[in-house]
Design a protein around this motif. Structure first.
Motif, PDB file in Angstrom:
ATOM      1  N   PRO A   1      -5.043   5.990  -0.936  1.00 46.75           N
ATOM      2  CA  PRO A   1      -5.796   4.947  -1.638  1.00 46.75           C
ATOM      3  C   PRO A   1      -4.876   4.112  -2.515  1.00 46.75           C
ATOM      4  O   PRO A   1      -3.738   4.508  -2.807  1.00 46.75           O
ATOM      5  CB  PRO A   1      -6.789   5.749  -2.485  1.00 46.75           C
ATOM      6  CG  PRO A   1      -6.149   7.087  -2.667  1.00 46.75           C
ATOM      7  CD  PRO A   1      -5.361   7.344  -1.415  1.00 46.75           C
ATOM      8  N   VAL A   2      -5.354   2.960  -2.937  1.00 46.15           N
ATOM      9  CA  VAL A   2      -4.594   2.126  -3.869  1.00 46.15           C
ATOM     10  C   VAL A   2      -4.393   2.904  -5.167  1.00 46.15           C
ATOM     11  O   VAL A   2      -5.315   3.569  -5.656  1.00 46.15           O
ATOM     12  CB  VAL A   2      -5.334   0.803  -4.146  1.00 46.15           C
ATOM     13  CG1 VAL A   2      -4.602  -0.021  -5.205  1.00 46.15           C
ATOM     14  CG2 VAL A   2      -5.474   0.007  -2.847  1.00 46.15           C
ATOM     15  N   PHE A   3      -3.174   2.855  -5.709  1.00 42.17           N
ATOM     16  CA  PHE A   3      -2.917   3.564  -6.967  1.00 42.17           C
ATOM     17  C   PHE A   3      -3.851   3.000  -8.038  1.00 42.17           C
ATOM     18  O   PHE A   3      -3.762   1.817  -8.394  1.00 42.17           O
ATOM     19  CB  PHE A   3      -1.459   3.387  -7.390  1.00 42.17           C
ATOM     20  CG  PHE A   3      -1.073   4.247  -8.564  1.00 42.17           C
ATOM     21  CD1 PHE A   3      -1.072   5.622  -8.466  1.00 42.17           C
ATOM     22  CD2 PHE A   3      -0.719   3.680  -9.788  1.00 42.17           C
ATOM     23  CE1 PHE A   3      -0.712   6.431  -9.546  1.00 42.17           C
ATOM     24  CE2 PHE A   3      -0.365   4.470 -10.869  1.00 42.17           C
ATOM     25  CZ  PHE A   3      -0.361   5.852 -10.741  1.00 42.17           C
ATOM     26  N   PRO A   4      -4.784   3.808  -8.546  1.00 42.08           N
ATOM     27  CA  PRO A   4      -5.884   3.252  -9.346  1.00 42.08           C
ATOM     28  C   PRO A   4      -5.475   2.597 -10.647  1.00 42.08           C
ATOM     29  O   PRO A   4      -6.068   1.587 -11.040  1.00 42.08           O
ATOM     30  CB  PRO A   4      -6.780   4.470  -9.600  1.00 42.08           C
ATOM     31  CG  PRO A   4      -5.879   5.660  -9.451  1.00 42.08           C
ATOM     32  CD  PRO A   4      -4.896   5.270  -8.394  1.00 42.08           C
ATOM     33  N   TRP A   5      -4.441   3.123 -11.304  1.00 48.42           N
ATOM     34  CA  TRP A   5      -4.133   2.626 -12.640  1.00 48.42           C
ATOM     35  C   TRP A   5      -3.644   1.183 -12.642  1.00 48.42           C
ATOM     36  O   TRP A   5      -3.733   0.490 -13.653  1.00 48.42           O
ATOM     37  CB  TRP A   5      -3.117   3.553 -13.323  1.00 48.42           C
ATOM     38  CG  TRP A   5      -3.704   4.907 -13.565  1.00 48.42           C
ATOM     39  CD1 TRP A   5      -3.534   6.027 -12.817  1.00 48.42           C
ATOM     40  CD2 TRP A   5      -4.626   5.270 -14.602  1.00 48.42           C
ATOM     41  NE1 TRP A   5      -4.275   7.061 -13.311  1.00 48.42           N
ATOM     42  CE2 TRP A   5      -4.947   6.634 -14.426  1.00 48.42           C
ATOM     43  CE3 TRP A   5      -5.194   4.587 -15.668  1.00 48.42           C
ATOM     44  CZ2 TRP A   5      -5.815   7.320 -15.262  1.00 48.42           C
ATOM     45  CZ3 TRP A   5      -6.060   5.265 -16.508  1.00 48.42           C
ATOM     46  CH2 TRP A   5      -6.364   6.616 -16.303  1.00 48.42           C
ATOM     47  N   ASP A   6      -3.156   0.709 -11.482  1.00 49.97           N
ATOM     48  CA  ASP A   6      -2.725  -0.690 -11.410  1.00 49.97           C
ATOM     49  C   ASP A   6      -3.894  -1.648 -11.658  1.00 49.97           C
ATOM     50  O   ASP A   6      -3.710  -2.755 -12.178  1.00 49.97           O
ATOM     51  CB  ASP A   6      -2.099  -0.983 -10.041  1.00 49.97           C
ATOM     52  CG  ASP A   6      -0.772  -0.262  -9.832  1.00 49.97           C
ATOM     53  OD1 ASP A   6      -0.188   0.197 -10.843  1.00 49.97           O
ATOM     54  OD2 ASP A   6      -0.324  -0.160  -8.674  1.00 49.97           O
ATOM     55  N   LYS A   7      -5.096  -1.223 -11.279  1.00 51.95           N
ATOM     56  CA  LYS A   7      -6.275  -2.078 -11.435  1.00 51.95           C
ATOM     57  C   LYS A   7      -6.660  -2.273 -12.897  1.00 51.95           C
ATOM     58  O   LYS A   7      -7.415  -3.173 -13.243  1.00 51.95           O
ATOM     59  CB  LYS A   7      -7.459  -1.482 -10.671  1.00 51.95           C
ATOM     60  CG  LYS A   7      -7.256  -1.411  -9.173  1.00 51.95           C
ATOM     61  CD  LYS A   7      -8.274  -0.495  -8.505  1.00 51.95           C
ATOM     62  CE  LYS A   7      -9.698  -0.971  -8.704  1.00 51.95           C
ATOM     63  NZ  LYS A   7     -10.672  -0.097  -7.988  1.00 51.95           N
ATOM     64  N   LEU A   8      -6.136  -1.418 -13.751  1.00 56.09           N
ATOM     65  CA  LEU A   8      -6.506  -1.468 -15.170  1.00 56.09           C
ATOM     66  C   LEU A   8      -5.635  -2.434 -15.969  1.00 56.09           C
ATOM     67  O   LEU A   8      -5.956  -2.739 -17.133  1.00 56.09           O
ATOM     68  CB  LEU A   8      -6.405  -0.051 -15.756  1.00 56.09           C
ATOM     69  CG  LEU A   8      -7.207   0.281 -17.014  1.00 56.09           C
ATOM     70  CD1 LEU A   8      -8.687   0.008 -16.821  1.00 56.09           C
ATOM     71  CD2 LEU A   8      -6.991   1.744 -17.411  1.00 56.09           C
ATOM     72  N   GLU A   9      -4.567  -2.925 -15.383  1.00 50.07           N
ATOM     73  CA  GLU A   9      -3.594  -3.735 -16.119  1.00 50.07           C
ATOM     74  C   GLU A   9      -4.200  -4.967 -16.812  1.00 50.07           C
ATOM     75  O   GLU A   9      -3.867  -5.245 -17.970  1.00 50.07           O
ATOM     76  CB  GLU A   9      -2.448  -4.147 -15.198  1.00 50.07           C
ATOM     77  CG  GLU A   9      -1.473  -3.015 -14.878  1.00 50.07           C
ATOM     78  CD  GLU A   9      -0.840  -2.412 -16.129  1.00 50.07           C
ATOM     79  OE1 GLU A   9      -0.420  -3.177 -17.024  1.00 50.07           O
ATOM     80  OE2 GLU A   9      -0.787  -1.170 -16.217  1.00 50.07           O
TER      81      GLU A   9
END
Length: 372
Positions: A9-17
């Motif tokens: 899956p897409v590395f989730p924490w990048d979406k939080l930037e």
């Protein structure tokens, strides 16, 4: 060369930037309650043990020193209630995330095999299954724990069952009777159980129990392994100090594999682990810090209109305003507070956020003021 990352899956924490940038723009700075990384000092006796072992020019062993194995065995007996434990029942690992991610591969799982984990869960359980080409499947913890006859979870092809108590992200604790039913079901169907117990020292409204407790496993460790980390209890996330304990046959196979892979805990970290496991005072002191932060953040969230579910253990509050989680993340980011969206941990978390209480006292106080 195939791109293994394409399975993941897409590395989730990048979406939080973008939300992190919004929170950071607050005049009084960001209060980061998202990742849950320790912020308090490493206890002095652990630092001293690390420094004393700094002159370690030779290679460490994968199984660790006899002193380290003694310390892990002693802690499992003292803290978990394990009985008749031996060195063959323990194995140090290089941080628990590495273990979770690579365990299915090291167990020889692959296409056609299934790996099960809670519907709301630490994302690395899924990653581990996908890395080796196995099929990840989820189960509802409450339903499964209540009726471990396993009507919801098909045992065919199921090779590895992950438990997580206390849970990340929900903080739910599986009781002794629930664990006993699950272990019995897994043994009946020949399913290997790995129980992630990294938050076991952090029970607030419940007393977490290990699968290694004789009331759960019946005094035999066949088919069960527990996973433990010093990151939270001892502020050692930067040390990558962890271990697994349980079925000697499973651990022996993993030891043989990990020797070939050179998966060695650094010698100074081994010495620091011995010091950490031998001292309960610093654990109690850190618990007290977290308990105080939890109390004030919980009260502030409730006053702000949140509802909190479970959260009886671990380092997080599982909170909701009964709206999509990203709306909540955005709302709090405008207040300069960053939290983790619940859907990072599965679709079932889409209306929740995970609020860590691992920030400093000063930052927690700032969050409380903003929520007020």
């Amino acid at each position: 060369m195939s791109a293994v990352s394409s399975r993941l899956p897409v590395f989730p924490w990048d979406k939080l930037e973008p939300y992190k940038a919004t929170a950071a723009a607050h005049p009084d700075g960001i209060v980061d309650l998202s990742v849950g990384t320790p912020v308090d000092p490493v206890p002095a006796l652990i630092q001293q043990a690390l420094v004393a072992a700094a002159d370690s020019p030779g290679y460490p062993t994968v199984w660790g020193t006899a002193t380290l194995r003694d310390a892990i065995v002693g802690w499992c007996e003292r803290r978990l209630g394990a009985v008749s434990f031996a060195h063959t029942n323990v194995l140090p690992v290089v941080g628990s995330k590495e273990l979770v991610a690579w365990l299915p591969t090291q167990l020889g799982l692959g296409t056609g095999d299934k790996v099960a984990y809670p519907r709301l869960a630490y994302p690395t359980y899924e990653v581990g299954a996908r890395l080796c080409g196995a099929t990840p499947v989820t189960y509802d913890t409450e339903t499964f724990a209540a009726d471990a006859a396993g009507a919801e979870l098909d045992p065919s092809g199921l090779k590895l069952l992950w438990l997580n108590s206390p849970s990340n992200p929900t903080g739910r604790v599986l009781g002794k009777d629930e664990l006993t039913r699950i272990v019995a079901w897994a043994r009946e169907h020949g399913v290997l159980v790995f129980s992630d117990e990294c938050y076991l020292e952090l029970g607030w409204e419940a007393e977490p129990v290990s699968v290694l407790h004789p009331d759960v496993c019946g005094g035999t460790y066949e088919g069960i392994v527990s996973v433990h980390s010093l990151s939270k209890r001892s502020n050692l996330a930067g040390y990558r100090a962890a271990f697994i304990a349980g079925d000697a046959a499973v651990l022996g196979e993993l030891l043989r594999i990990r020797k070939h892979g050179g998966m060695m805990t650094p010698a100074p970290v081994q010495a620091a682990t011995v010091a950490a496991l031998g001292d309960d005072v610093h654990v109690a002191e850190q618990r007290a810090r977290y308990a105080a932060r939890r109390d004030v953040l919980r009260a502030a969230l409730l006053k702000h209109g949140f509802r909190i579910e479970h959260s009886e253990a671990s380092l997080y509050l599982w909170a909701t305003r009964d709206e999509p989680c990203w709306e909540t993340v955005g709302h709090l980011a405008e207040l300069g507070v960053l939290v983790a969206p619940g859907d990072f941990y599965g679709a079932a978390g889409e209306r929740f956020v995970r609020v860590a209480f691992t920030a400093t006292d000063e930052r927690v106080e700032a969050a409380v003021k903003r929520l007020g």
